[in-house]
Each structure stands twice: as C-alpha cells, then as structure tokens.
Design an enzyme around this catalytic site. Structure first.
Site, PDB file in Angstrom:
ATOM      1  CG  ASP A 118      -2.254   0.294   0.977  1.00 23.36           C
ATOM      2  OD1 ASP A 118      -2.289   1.414   0.190  1.00 23.36           O
ATOM      3  OD2 ASP A 118      -3.126   0.062   1.600  1.00 23.36           O
ATOM      4  CG  ASP A 144      -9.557   2.274  -0.701  1.00 24.87           C
ATOM      5  OD1 ASP A 144      -8.516   2.147  -1.509  1.00 24.87           O
ATOM      6  OD2 ASP A 144      -9.575   1.880   0.502  1.00 24.87           O
TER       7      ASP A 144
HETATM    8  C1  GLA Z   1      -6.014   1.508   1.463  1.00 26.21           C
HETATM    9  C2  GLA Z   1      -6.245   0.502   0.357  1.00 26.21           C
HETATM   10  C3  GLA Z   1      -7.500  -0.529   0.721  1.00 26.21           C
HETATM   11  C4  GLA Z   1      -6.929  -1.430   2.002  1.00 26.21           C
HETATM   12  C5  GLA Z   1      -6.899  -0.350   3.281  1.00 26.21           C
HETATM   13  C6  GLA Z   1      -6.347  -1.068   4.168  1.00 26.21           C
HETATM   14  O1  GLA Z   1      -7.017   2.197   1.663  1.00 26.21           O
HETATM   15  O2  GLA Z   1      -6.634   1.054  -0.892  1.00 26.21           O
HETATM   16  O3  GLA Z   1      -7.507  -1.495  -0.398  1.00 26.21           O
HETATM   17  O4  GLA Z   1      -5.764  -2.286   1.834  1.00 26.21           O
HETATM   18  O5  GLA Z   1      -5.990   0.710   2.908  1.00 26.21           O
HETATM   19  O6  GLA Z   1      -6.028  -0.004   5.561  1.00 26.21           O
END
Ligand code: GLA
Length: 400
Positions: free
Chosen positions: A154, A210
């Site tokens: 990430d 997301d």
């Molecule tokens: C980010 C990623 C998500 C998830 C969260 C976890 O938002 O884009 O897919 O992995 O972190 O905290």
C-alpha cells in the site's frame, strides 16, 4: 574489435543492466500470466481479521466451489501486524494470530491454495500499523520464511518517497529471497503506475482510490479529501487503460464487492462482468461462508471467469456509446470476442453490438452465446441485439 564482438558485448551489457525480475531467471518472471484470483479480507472485515476467520474462509473457498472455479490466493489485508521486535522483525498480533503467520500459511497451502499478505511502502499502513519503510529486505525475508505467495503493498504515510523507486525496491527485495511472490502495487493510480508498473515488476496495480459497495458516485472520505469510488466510476476510470494490461501485469480496478449487500443482483452481475472484461484480478471481498445462491452463481460463473482468464491477456474496451447505452468488447485467444451490452439507465433498453465495432467484417457469420443465461443464441451475421435490464448487462461470447 569485430562487429560481431561489439554486438555481443552490447547484448550482454543490456542483459546485465536489466533488473532481475525482467531476466527469465528471476523468481517472479512468470507470475500472474492471467489475472490473479482469490479472496481478500478488507472489503468485508476491515481490521477484524484473525487466524480462525482466515482459516474458515480458506475452507469455504474450497467447499463453495470457488477453488474449482479458479480462485487461489487467500490474502490477509491490513491489521494483522502490531509492532516490530528489537531486531526490527515485523510482529503479528499475538491475540488474533496466536499460531503465527507461518502456521496459517501452512494451513492455506494444505488446502491447495496460496497465501497472501499486506504491507505498506511508508512508515505506517493505512490503518496505522507498522509499514515497510526501511525494512523492505528484512520483511521480504520474513515473508519468504512464512511461505507467502502474494504481497499487496500500500501507499499510506509515504511522504516524499518516489513511487516507482519504492515499488522497484520491494520487487528487488522479494526476488532476492528466491521465492516467487506476486507484487500487488496499491498506490491508487496517483503516480500513473500503468506507465511503470510492469517495468518495476509489479504484477497488478490499483488504478483508483478504494472501491465501495455501491453502484455509482464518488464520495469524499472527509471534507476536501477525495474519494471512494462506485462501480461505474471505476469502470470509467479504467476505460482508457486497456493498452497497459497483459500477461504478468494487470490494471487492478480494486477488489470485488459482489455479495456485500450494497447493490442489487443485477448490479453485482454487471460489476463482475466488467471486471472479467477488463481482465481485472478477481479478488472476492465478501463472506464466502454464507453466500446466497445468486451471489455464489455470479462468483463461480466459469464462462465469465474464462473471459477474465483468457490466455491472450487483453483488457477489453468500450467500442460504442450512445448516451446511457454502451458496447464493450475484449479480444479472446482464437479470434473470438467477449461482448458486454451495458445499460446505464434505470429502465430496460435494446442494445445492438455491430460486427464492425468488434473488428469483424459485416458478412462474417459467428455463433453467439449468452454467458449469464448459459445459452447458445445461434449463428448471426453483422450484429446481435438484446434487451438489457436497467443497470444491467448482457454478456456474450462471439465466435467466428
Ligand atoms: C487502503 C487500500 C485498501 C486497504 C486499506 C487498508 O485504503 O487502498 O484496499 O488495503 O488501505 O488499510
């Protein structure tokens, strides 16, 4: 020096300066030749992860027929980690993972599945757990020791880091362990990863912020901080990126929300159809232990999955649009096409796919099969038409 000798030296120079993963000898050279398929904890469970839950999900993946349908990776997302020990080793939450990550990976492997984990290129993960910054090689060795097969990496808390360099570094660290580990780049499309993701050995890269479990509309995370995406927003953001996908390196429009309750069955079917047409990783994000039959039938539709997993490795694209009505197509190995007739409106509409938009001569006679009805519609020349529900798709395979 002879010309032949010069050429040989130049060739060797190129080989030596290539990153390890790009040489066939790199452990990661042949990973993800079709889009990875699996399950990830985040969309449904967020930080509520534990070894019992992950084990029961792996069991359910087998029992439900998901494994038979091609799902393979069981991935724990954020929040499995709590600290680092005195040597800097990453430490799993002892309450939630009392047997340790290696034992969990062993369990997942014993079912014939593969095991994935999550970390972050910055100092902390998005949920505030210890990140990988400064520990890349140490963490990679730990993952290899645990027999990890897949790493989602990430981008929270990275301040001034360079994205391309950070992911190249992590790929080098993973390869240095000698274990083939899929690298899932998750920097949300901020630094145009489709332009460099393949070069740094990323096997998939997120293209947007997301996903959330809704049909349409971006929503700010907090005032001024944009945005989570609905399904149609993600489809639109991925429409132009088709040329960047191919065997080993895929655009990742984020994990599936199919079955999480925020959309209708028609909308979930559209969501899944598009992910297949976009050659997206199919990473389920629902509770596999209690799926409604309609949800199970979406996630395990083998003919739709075959479109996603097609050996040619092309991402489909929009080939026609008129207001709310669209036609999308994906070239398949052997000369066929997967076609989506897409109706963004609220009410049923007739949509036509024309052969010229599929790059076929009009006179071509081709057989058309409806992949959701699982029915052959016969041989057609020039076009085929169907009535499509509001927010729905008709998905077909056309084969000359
Ligand atoms: C980010 C990623 C998500 C998830 C969260 C976890 O938002 O884009 O897919 O992995 O972190 O905290």
């Amino acid at each position: 020096m002879s010309l032949a000798r010069n050429l040989l030296l130049a060739f060797l120079g190129v080989i030596v300066s290539m990153p390890l993963w790009a040489q066939n000898s790199a452990p990661s050279a042949n990973l993800a030749l079709t889009p990875p398929m699996g399950w990830n904890s985040w969309n449904k469970f967020a930080c509520n992860v534990s070894e019992d839950m992950i084990k029961s999900m792996a069991d359910a993946m087998v029992k439900s027929g998901m494994k038979d349908a091609g799902y393979q990776y069981v991935v724990i997302d954020d929040c499995w980690q709590v600290s680092r020990d005195k040597q800097g080793n990453i430490v799993a939450d002892p309450q939630r993972f009392p047997s340790g990550i290696k034992a969990l990976a062993d369990y997942v492997h014993s079912l014939g599945l593969k095991f994935g984990i999550y970390s972050d290129a910055g100092s902390k993960t998005c949920a505030g757990r210890p990140g990988g910054l400064g520990h890349e090689y140490q963490d990679a060795l730990k993952y290899a020791e645990w027999d990890v097969d897949y790493l989602k990496y990430d981008w929270c808390n990275t301040t001034t880091q360079d994205a391309k360099a950070a992911y190249a570094n992590m790929r080098a660290a993973l390869d240095a362990t000698g274990r083939p580990i899929v690298l899932s780049i998750c920097e949300w499309g901020k630094h145009l990863p489709w332009l460099w993701g393949e070069e740094v050995g990323g096997n998939l890269w997120r293209t947007t912020d997301d996903i959330q479990d809704r049909w349409s509309g971006k929503k700010e995370w907090s005032p001024g901080k944009c945005c989570s995406f609905g399904v149609t927003d993600i489809i639109d953001a991925n429409a132009a990126l088709y040329s960047y996908a191919g065997p080993g390196h895929w655009n990742d429009p984020d994990m599936l929300e199919v079955g999480n309750g925020g959309m209708t069955i028609t909308e979930y079917r559209s969501h899944f159809s598009f992910w297949a047409l976009l050659a997206a990783p199919l990473i389920a994000g629902n509770d596999l232990r209690d799926m409604k039959p309609e949800i199970h039938d979406i996630l395990t539709n083998k003919e739709v999955i075959a479109v996603d997993q097609d050996a040619l490795g092309r991402q489909g694209r929009r080939v026609w649009k008129d207001g709310d009505l669209e036609v999308w197509a994906k070239a398949l190995a052997g000369g066929g096409r997967a076609v989506i007739l897409f109706n963004r409106s609220e009410t049923e509409k007739e949509i036509t796919a024309r052969w010229e938009d599929l790059d076929y001569p009009e006179s071509l006679s081709a057989s058309v099969r409806d992949l959701w009805e699982k029915k052959d519609l016969g041989k057609m020349a020039g076009k085929f038409s169907a009535r499509v529900a509001g927010h729905g798709v008709v998905m077909a395979r056309v084969r000359p």
